[in-house]
Design a protein around this motif. Sequence first.
Motif, PDB file in Angstrom:
ATOM      1  N   ALA A   4      -4.728   7.999  -4.574  1.00  0.00           N
ATOM      2  CA  ALA A   4      -4.038   8.303  -3.392  1.00  0.00           C
ATOM      3  C   ALA A   4      -5.016   8.367  -1.523  1.00  0.00           C
ATOM      4  O   ALA A   4      -4.720   7.860  -1.060  1.00  0.00           O
ATOM      5  CB  ALA A   4      -2.659   9.527  -4.074  1.00  0.00           C
ATOM      6  N   SER A   5      -5.666   9.633  -1.814  1.00  0.00           N
ATOM      7  CA  SER A   5      -6.035   9.284  -0.723  1.00  0.00           C
ATOM      8  C   SER A   5      -7.162   8.579  -0.110  1.00  0.00           C
ATOM      9  O   SER A   5      -7.426   8.385   1.034  1.00  0.00           O
ATOM     10  CB  SER A   5      -7.283  10.967  -1.205  1.00  0.00           C
TER      11      SER A   5
ATOM     12  N   LEU B  80       0.888   4.454  -2.932  1.00  0.00           N
ATOM     13  CA  LEU B  80       0.544   5.624  -2.029  1.00  0.00           C
ATOM     14  C   LEU B  80       1.979   6.213  -3.157  1.00  0.00           C
ATOM     15  O   LEU B  80       1.691   7.646  -3.425  1.00  0.00           O
ATOM     16  CB  LEU B  80       0.927   5.525  -1.238  1.00  0.00           C
TER      17      LEU B  80
ATOM     18  N   ILE C 209      -6.281   5.176  -0.386  1.00  0.00           N
ATOM     19  CA  ILE C 209      -5.361   3.923  -0.028  1.00  0.00           C
ATOM     20  C   ILE C 209      -4.108   5.174   1.808  1.00  0.00           C
ATOM     21  O   ILE C 209      -4.570   3.912   2.039  1.00  0.00           O
ATOM     22  CB  ILE C 209      -3.615   4.155  -1.530  1.00  0.00           C
ATOM     23  N   ALA C 210      -4.304   6.357   1.234  1.00  0.00           N
ATOM     24  CA  ALA C 210      -3.932   6.957   2.768  1.00  0.00           C
ATOM     25  C   ALA C 210      -4.724   6.300   3.534  1.00  0.00           C
ATOM     26  O   ALA C 210      -4.795   6.677   4.700  1.00  0.00           O
ATOM     27  CB  ALA C 210      -3.213   8.218   2.513  1.00  0.00           C
TER      28      ALA C 210
ATOM     29  N   LEU D  48       1.201  -1.234   0.058  1.00  0.00           N
ATOM     30  CA  LEU D  48       0.118   0.441  -0.182  1.00  0.00           C
ATOM     31  C   LEU D  48       0.797   1.300   0.031  1.00  0.00           C
ATOM     32  O   LEU D  48       0.258   2.201  -0.608  1.00  0.00           O
ATOM     33  CB  LEU D  48      -0.714   0.123   1.173  1.00  0.00           C
ATOM     34  N   PHE D  49       2.255   1.215   1.223  1.00  0.00           N
ATOM     35  CA  PHE D  49       2.951   2.538   1.002  1.00  0.00           C
ATOM     36  C   PHE D  49       3.392   2.768   0.034  1.00  0.00           C
ATOM     37  O   PHE D  49       3.256   3.628  -0.841  1.00  0.00           O
ATOM     38  CB  PHE D  49       4.099   2.560   2.224  1.00  0.00           C
TER      39      PHE D  49
ATOM     40  N   ASN E  39      -4.934  11.471  -7.150  1.00  0.00           N
ATOM     41  CA  ASN E  39      -4.876  12.315  -6.195  1.00  0.00           C
ATOM     42  C   ASN E  39      -5.780  11.537  -5.038  1.00  0.00           C
ATOM     43  O   ASN E  39      -5.833  11.604  -4.170  1.00  0.00           O
ATOM     44  CB  ASN E  39      -4.508  13.667  -6.616  1.00  0.00           C
TER      45      ASN E  39
ATOM     46  N   LEU F  74      -1.639  14.078   4.066  1.00  0.00           N
ATOM     47  CA  LEU F  74      -1.130  13.273   2.238  1.00  0.00           C
ATOM     48  C   LEU F  74      -1.802  14.825   1.762  1.00  0.00           C
ATOM     49  O   LEU F  74      -0.759  15.273   0.904  1.00  0.00           O
ATOM     50  CB  LEU F  74      -2.954  12.694   1.976  1.00  0.00           C
TER      51      LEU F  74
END
Length: 420
Positions: free
Chosen positions: A77-78, A13, A80-81, A9-10, A74, A101
């Motif tokens: 990414a949000s 991201l 997953i974060a 996941l990281f 974006n 984030l």
Amino acid sequence: MDDAPLGILFSILAALILFSAFFSSSETGMMSLNRYRLRHLQKDHHRGAIRAGKLLDRTDRLIGLILIGNNLVNILASAIATVIAIRLWGDAGIAIATLGLTLVILIFAEVTPKTIAALHPERVAFPASLILLPLMKLMFPVVAALNWITNGLLHMLGFDPKQELDESVSSEELRTIVTDAGRLIPARHRGMLLNILNLEYVTVDDIMVPRNEVFGIDLNTSDDDILRRIQASSHTRLPVWREDINDIVGVLHTRNLTRVIDSGGLDRVALEREMDAPYFVPESTPLHTQLMNFQKNKHRLGIVVDEYGEVMGLVALEDILEEIVGEFTSNLQGSQDNIFPQRDGSFIIAGSANIREVNKALKWHLPTDGPKTLSGLILETLESFPAGNAGLSIAGYHLEILELQSNVVQAVRACPAKAH
């Protein structure tokens, strides 16, 4: 995604943040390209410039593609974060993910890449076009649909999305471009280009030789006097008149002297036969127009006249060329004969000195929109003839009349007011 290891996941991201940085930098780089340099590179068949030019042909589609890509990565990414933060901190992770984030995207995906792209647009835009161009073909249906909706909205708001950007450059804008070119254009070349642009603001009466300084031939004088005038001349062309300069009958080229001088002396019949017809020029003609007129009419010397037909002076093709390239003749009657520096920092200047020549020689800014000579400027400012020596200030310069004869200022002491 809930079962995926945190390491994966990281990694995803980080990759999404890199993609976001790519789209952000691409947008700034593309929009920051110098359009004139881009066209130049396209003419030189630069591949990156050609690709970037194709993308910029439809700016709305390019922006649509970049924003679609940027928003997708974006948002992903949000998401997953948020998953990562919830795993690490529970329900409090939602707020932590939002704040963290936001900072990461601002620093690593927005401000930093956009700043780099703004500083080095070609280094960013040309490589980015390798990805954006095929991505445009792949995403074309989505981009076209998005543009159709946004263009319709723009029409409703009164804007024409198909209106082409006016990229023409005015003379003042071109002047700024040339001035700011820096080391890309040598200083001498910049000066010449700026002088060309200035031709439209300068008229022939600004650079002409005034009538009291015209060197020519008077047919009413004796043969010996005419021959002495011809021998003493350093000019290629001599105006010829009868008794008064207002009655100019022709212009004699010195290359024809062998035809008008024989063993018996001056042949006046041959002299008048070898003269060219005088070419008259209105005193208010701009220099760029007169330059074209000289070329069109195949003349090199013009007789400057005012609105009443009175002769004001002479203007030569060389005078206009010198306005562009600077002094290149051997004429000794230059500004150095009219300006004499003094030990105290002031200058003794002849009243007959041309104001524009004084400004160029001393890098001053005396007004040039009125009288052409320093004497005329002083008398116009005083609005009278002084009884004796007088001092005055004009445009930040202190002027002191040293000599006045026949209502004409003969000599002036001048210096910037702050140095006085």
